[in-house]
Design a protein around this motif. Sequence first.
Motif, PDB file in Angstrom:
ATOM      1  N   SER A 173       0.836  -1.209   0.000  1.00 46.23           N
ATOM      2  CA  SER A 173       0.000   0.000   0.000  1.00 46.23           C
ATOM      3  C   SER A 173       0.867   1.253   0.000  1.00 46.23           C
ATOM      4  CB  SER A 173      -0.931   0.020   1.216  1.00 46.23           C
ATOM      5  OG  SER A 173      -1.589  -1.214   1.362  1.00 46.23           O
TER       6      SER A 173
ATOM      7  N   ASP B 205      10.224   3.247   6.323  1.00 49.45           N
ATOM      8  CA  ASP B 205       9.879   1.921   6.860  1.00 49.45           C
ATOM      9  C   ASP B 205      10.921   1.517   7.896  1.00 49.45           C
ATOM     10  OD1 ASP B 205       7.871  -0.531   5.607  1.00 49.45           O
ATOM     11  OD2 ASP B 205       9.394  -1.087   7.086  1.00 49.45           O
ATOM     12  N   ARG B 206      10.459   0.809   8.935  1.00 51.97           N
ATOM     13  CA  ARG B 206      11.393   0.385   9.980  1.00 51.97           C
ATOM     14  C   ARG B 206      12.287  -0.760   9.494  1.00 51.97           C
ATOM     15  NH1 ARG B 206       6.596  -1.979  13.763  1.00 51.97           N
ATOM     16  NH2 ARG B 206       5.996  -3.670  12.400  1.00 51.97           N
TER      17      ARG B 206
ATOM     18  N   ARG C 110      12.308  -7.677   2.896  1.00 53.37           N
ATOM     19  CA  ARG C 110      11.926  -8.173   4.223  1.00 53.37           C
ATOM     20  C   ARG C 110      10.675  -9.045   4.065  1.00 53.37           C
ATOM     21  NH1 ARG C 110       7.492  -6.829   3.468  1.00 53.37           N
ATOM     22  NH2 ARG C 110       6.305  -4.957   3.894  1.00 53.37           N
TER      23      ARG C 110
ATOM     24  N   LYS D  62       6.929 -10.599   5.134  1.00 52.56           N
ATOM     25  CA  LYS D  62       5.681 -10.145   5.782  1.00 52.56           C
ATOM     26  C   LYS D  62       4.794 -11.376   5.862  1.00 52.56           C
ATOM     27  CE  LYS D  62       1.568  -8.009   6.435  1.00 52.56           C
ATOM     28  NZ  LYS D  62       0.778  -9.218   6.797  1.00 52.56           N
TER      29      LYS D  62
ATOM     30  N   GLY E 172      -0.400 -15.027   3.058  1.00 52.41           N
ATOM     31  CA  GLY E 172      -0.612 -16.232   2.254  1.00 52.41           C
ATOM     32  C   GLY E 172       0.071 -16.131   0.900  1.00 52.41           C
TER      33      GLY E 172
ATOM     34  N   GLY F  50      -0.961 -14.923  -1.765  1.00 53.63           N
ATOM     35  CA  GLY F  50      -1.876 -15.018  -2.910  1.00 53.63           C
ATOM     36  C   GLY F  50      -2.139 -13.614  -3.442  1.00 53.63           C
TER      37      GLY F  50
ATOM     38  N   ARG G 196       6.137 -12.619  -0.155  1.00 49.91           N
ATOM     39  CA  ARG G 196       6.149 -11.169   0.071  1.00 49.91           C
ATOM     40  C   ARG G 196       7.572 -10.610   0.136  1.00 49.91           C
ATOM     41  NH1 ARG G 196       1.452  -9.046   2.219  1.00 49.91           N
ATOM     42  NH2 ARG G 196       2.626  -7.102   2.276  1.00 49.91           N
TER      43      ARG G 196
ATOM     44  N   VAL H  99       8.796   4.869  12.905  1.00 49.96           N
ATOM     45  CA  VAL H  99       7.949   6.024  13.224  1.00 49.96           C
ATOM     46  C   VAL H  99       7.257   5.754  14.559  1.00 49.96           C
ATOM     47  CG1 VAL H  99       5.896   7.306  12.506  1.00 49.96           C
ATOM     48  CG2 VAL H  99       7.657   6.725  10.827  1.00 49.96           C
TER      49      VAL H  99
ATOM     50  N   ASP I 108      -3.722  -1.878   5.343  1.00 46.91           N
ATOM     51  CA  ASP I 108      -4.037  -2.499   6.639  1.00 46.91           C
ATOM     52  C   ASP I 108      -4.126  -1.463   7.759  1.00 46.91           C
ATOM     53  OD1 ASP I 108      -4.116  -4.957   5.438  1.00 46.91           O
ATOM     54  OD2 ASP I 108      -2.658  -5.907   6.777  1.00 46.91           O
TER      55      ASP I 108
ATOM     56  N   GLY J  44      -6.053  -8.725   1.445  1.00 44.77           N
ATOM     57  CA  GLY J  44      -5.983  -7.285   1.719  1.00 44.77           C
ATOM     58  C   GLY J  44      -5.129  -6.510   0.737  1.00 44.77           C
ATOM     59  N   ILE J  45      -4.464  -7.226  -0.177  1.00 43.79           N
ATOM     60  CA  ILE J  45      -3.495  -6.514  -1.020  1.00 43.79           C
ATOM     61  C   ILE J  45      -4.189  -5.700  -2.113  1.00 43.79           C
ATOM     62  CG2 ILE J  45      -1.517  -6.818  -2.579  1.00 43.79           C
ATOM     63  CD1 ILE J  45      -0.695  -9.149  -0.724  1.00 43.79           C
TER      64      ILE J  45
HETATM   65  C1  FAD Z   1      -1.407 -14.905   7.648  1.00 45.78           C
HETATM   66  C2  FAD Z   1      -1.935 -13.884   6.654  1.00 45.78           C
HETATM   67  C3  FAD Z   1      -2.227 -14.297   5.365  1.00 45.78           C
HETATM   68  C4  FAD Z   1      -2.655 -13.357   4.413  1.00 45.78           C
HETATM   69  N1  FAD Z   1      -2.842 -13.784   3.131  1.00 45.78           N
HETATM   70  C5  FAD Z   1      -3.159 -12.889   2.170  1.00 45.78           C
HETATM   71  C6  FAD Z   1      -3.230 -13.287   0.801  1.00 45.78           C
HETATM   72  O1  FAD Z   1      -2.936 -14.444   0.438  1.00 45.78           O
HETATM   73  N2  FAD Z   1      -3.593 -12.351  -0.116  1.00 45.78           N
HETATM   74  C7  FAD Z   1      -3.862 -11.051   0.230  1.00 45.78           C
HETATM   75  O2  FAD Z   1      -4.237 -10.248  -0.641  1.00 45.78           O
HETATM   76  N3  FAD Z   1      -3.780 -10.656   1.529  1.00 45.78           N
HETATM   77  C8  FAD Z   1      -3.399 -11.521   2.496  1.00 45.78           C
HETATM   78  N4  FAD Z   1      -3.255 -11.098   3.798  1.00 45.78           N
HETATM   79  C9  FAD Z   1      -3.418  -9.670   4.100  1.00 45.78           C
HETATM   80  C10 FAD Z   1      -2.173  -8.889   3.608  1.00 45.78           C
HETATM   81  O3  FAD Z   1      -1.011  -9.443   4.153  1.00 45.78           O
HETATM   82  C11 FAD Z   1      -2.275  -7.410   3.992  1.00 45.78           C
HETATM   83  O4  FAD Z   1      -3.542  -6.938   3.639  1.00 45.78           O
HETATM   84  C12 FAD Z   1      -1.196  -6.570   3.293  1.00 45.78           C
HETATM   85  O5  FAD Z   1       0.077  -6.923   3.747  1.00 45.78           O
HETATM   86  C13 FAD Z   1      -1.444  -5.088   3.541  1.00 45.78           C
HETATM   87  O6  FAD Z   1      -0.396  -4.332   2.998  1.00 45.78           O
HETATM   88  P1  FAD Z   1       0.006  -2.941   3.656  1.00 45.78           P
HETATM   89  O7  FAD Z   1       1.057  -2.360   2.760  1.00 45.78           O
HETATM   90  O8  FAD Z   1      -1.192  -2.136   3.941  1.00 45.78           O
HETATM   91  O9  FAD Z   1       0.643  -3.313   5.069  1.00 45.78           O
HETATM   92  P2  FAD Z   1       1.898  -4.214   5.400  1.00 45.78           P
HETATM   93  O10 FAD Z   1       2.152  -5.173   4.329  1.00 45.78           O
HETATM   94  O11 FAD Z   1       1.680  -4.735   6.782  1.00 45.78           O
HETATM   95  O12 FAD Z   1       3.123  -3.207   5.419  1.00 45.78           O
HETATM   96  C14 FAD Z   1       3.288  -2.285   6.470  1.00 45.78           C
HETATM   97  C15 FAD Z   1       4.719  -1.792   6.460  1.00 45.78           C
HETATM   98  O13 FAD Z   1       4.859  -0.810   7.481  1.00 45.78           O
HETATM   99  C16 FAD Z   1       6.056  -1.000   8.183  1.00 45.78           C
HETATM  100  N5  FAD Z   1       5.862  -0.451   9.531  1.00 45.78           N
HETATM  101  C17 FAD Z   1       5.005  -0.887  10.470  1.00 45.78           C
HETATM  102  N6  FAD Z   1       5.057  -0.101  11.557  1.00 45.78           N
HETATM  103  C18 FAD Z   1       5.990   0.858  11.287  1.00 45.78           C
HETATM  104  C19 FAD Z   1       6.492   1.973  12.006  1.00 45.78           C
HETATM  105  N7  FAD Z   1       6.050   2.257  13.234  1.00 45.78           N
HETATM  106  N8  FAD Z   1       7.449   2.740  11.444  1.00 45.78           N
HETATM  107  C20 FAD Z   1       7.900   2.466  10.191  1.00 45.78           C
HETATM  108  N9  FAD Z   1       7.445   1.433   9.444  1.00 45.78           N
HETATM  109  C21 FAD Z   1       6.501   0.641   9.990  1.00 45.78           C
HETATM  110  C22 FAD Z   1       6.290  -2.504   8.169  1.00 45.78           C
HETATM  111  O14 FAD Z   1       7.662  -2.818   8.305  1.00 45.78           O
HETATM  112  C23 FAD Z   1       5.738  -2.871   6.780  1.00 45.78           C
HETATM  113  O15 FAD Z   1       6.766  -2.853   5.794  1.00 45.78           O
HETATM  114  C24 FAD Z   1      -2.846 -11.997   4.775  1.00 45.78           C
HETATM  115  C25 FAD Z   1      -2.587 -11.586   6.080  1.00 45.78           C
HETATM  116  C26 FAD Z   1      -2.118 -12.517   7.018  1.00 45.78           C
HETATM  117  C27 FAD Z   1      -1.800 -12.058   8.411  1.00 45.78           C
END
Ligand code: FAD
Length: 381
Positions: free
Chosen positions: A13, A32-33, A38, A40, A43, A45, A102, A125, A287, A299-300
Motif C-alpha cells: 500500500s 519503513d522500519r 523483508r 511479511k 498467504g 496469494g 512477500r 515512526v 491495513d 488485503g493486497i
Molecule cells: C497470515 C496472513 C495471510 C494473508 N494472506 C493474504 C493473501 O494471500 N492475499 C492477500 O491479498 N492478503 C493476504 N493477507 C493480508 C495482507 O497481508 C495485507 O492486507 C497486506 O500486507 C497489507 O499491505 P500494507 O502495505 O497495507 O501493510 P503491510 O504489508 O503490513 O506493510 C506495512 C509496512 O509498514 C512497516 N511499519 C510498520 N510499523 C511501522 C512503524 N512504526 N514505522 C515504520 N514502518 C513501519 C512494516 O515494516 C511494513 O513494511 C494476509 C494476512 C495474514 C496475516
Amino acid sequence: MEREVIVVGAGPSGSAAATAMAQRGRDVLLIDRARFPRDKTCGDGIPASAIEILYSLGMKDKVLASNFYEIQHVMLSSPSGHILEAPIKHGEKGSHTYVIPRMLLDALIQGHAVESGASFLEGQVTGPIIEDGRVIGVKVKNDGTEEEIQAKVVIGADGVTSSIARELRPDKQEDRHRAVALRAYIEDIEELPRVAEFYLYNEILPGYAWIFPLGEGRANIGLGMRLDKYRKANRSLEELLDVFLNMPAIKSRLKQGGKIENVSVWQLNFGSQDMQRAYDGAILIGDAAGLINPLTGGGITNGVQSAVIAADVVDKAFSTGDFSIEVLKEYEQRLNDRLRPGMRRSYLIQRSLIYFPSWVDWIVRWGGSNSMVAKTFIEKL
Ligand SMILES: Cc1cc2nc3c(=O)[nH]c(=O)nc-3n(C[C@H](O)[C@H](O)[C@H](O)COP(=O)(O)OP(=O)(O)OC[C@H]3O[C@@H](n4cnc5c(N)ncnc54)[C@H](O)[C@@H]3O)c2cc1C
C-alpha cells in the motif's frame, strides 16, 4: 526541512502510494522500519486485480520479467469434503493471479517507488506530530536518535499495528472484525499445480486453511480464524495447523511427513467495521485503514486500491494547498463507494458460515463457480 508528503510503511500500500505521487512529481519521503527485502506474514496469494493496479503504476515489465508462479484455478473444500474447482479469470488488462512470497513482491514495489522518485528512509515512526488537531509530520527513531520531520500530508500505511492510526483513531477494532492467522512454508507437498486450495471446516469456520503452491513441492500453507472464535477455541494456531496437516487428504500428500519452516502469526483487521480514514493532514491506507476482506482475508488489492485513490486526492489537494479533513474526506467517500458493497457482501457470507455451517456444504456441492461464495474466493483470493 518540510517534505510535501510522508508515507509511513513501505508494504504494497505505502509503496504504491509513494509511486503514484512521485510519478506526479511530488516530493515523497517513504519511511519503513525494515530494510528491504523483508518478509511479511501473508498467504502470498496476489490476485489479478492487485497486479492490474501495479501495471497501471508502470510495473508490467517488472512483474512479467520476474516469472512468478501463476495460479489458474481455485479449489474450495467444504466441511463434508465436497470439492468445487473453478478457473480464475485474468484481469481486464490481461494481468494474472500469482503466489509471490512477500519477500520478493514488497521489495519489487518498494524499489519501483524509489525508481519513480520517492526517497526512502529506514526508521521506526513512533507517531504523528499533531499541532492544533492537525497532523503536521512524524516522529522517527533512527540509529537511537529521534527526529521530527514535517510534511504537508502524512499517509499512514504502516499496517495493522499502525503508529499513525493508533493516535488518530478514536474507536477500537472489535474482535468480530479481526482475525489471527498463521502462515508457514512447506517444502515437501505434492501440490495441485497452479491451484489455490481453500479448506473450510467446522473447527475453524468462518475461517479456513489454505495451500497456495509455489512449484516444485513448495507451498505457502496456513490458516486463519476470526478473533472472537479463536479466543474460545482454546487451541493455538500451531496446534490447529497440526490438525490440518494430519487430515487424511493432506497427510497423504506430504512426501517426507511435512517439512515446515518460517512459521509466523499475524493479525488482520477487516473492512467490515466502518472507521474514519481521513483526518486533518493525514490519510490511512491499506491495513492501517483496516481494509481486509472479511471472508477471504485478502488485503493486497484493497490496499493498493486505497493507495491510488489516496494519491489522487492528495495530488488534487496540492492544487489548492488545503489539506484539511474537508478536502481529504473525498478519499473516504471514493474508497467507500469502491469497497463497501463487496465488504458488506463478504461479511454477510462470513456470518452465514457461523450460523449455518452446513450451508457451505450445500453451496460447494450445488452452488457452482457462479455462486457468490465461489466468486468471492476467486476474485478476492
Ligand atoms: C497470515 C496472513 C495471510 C494473508 N494472506 C493474504 C493473501 O494471500 N492475499 C492477500 O491479498 N492478503 C493476504 N493477507 C493480508 C495482507 O497481508 C495485507 O492486507 C497486506 O500486507 C497489507 O499491505 P500494507 O502495505 O497495507 O501493510 P503491510 O504489508 O503490513 O506493510 C506495512 C509496512 O509498514 C512497516 N511499519 C510498520 N510499523 C511501522 C512503524 N512504526 N514505522 C515504520 N514502518 C513501519 C512494516 O515494516 C511494513 O513494511 C494476509 C494476512 C495474514 C496475516
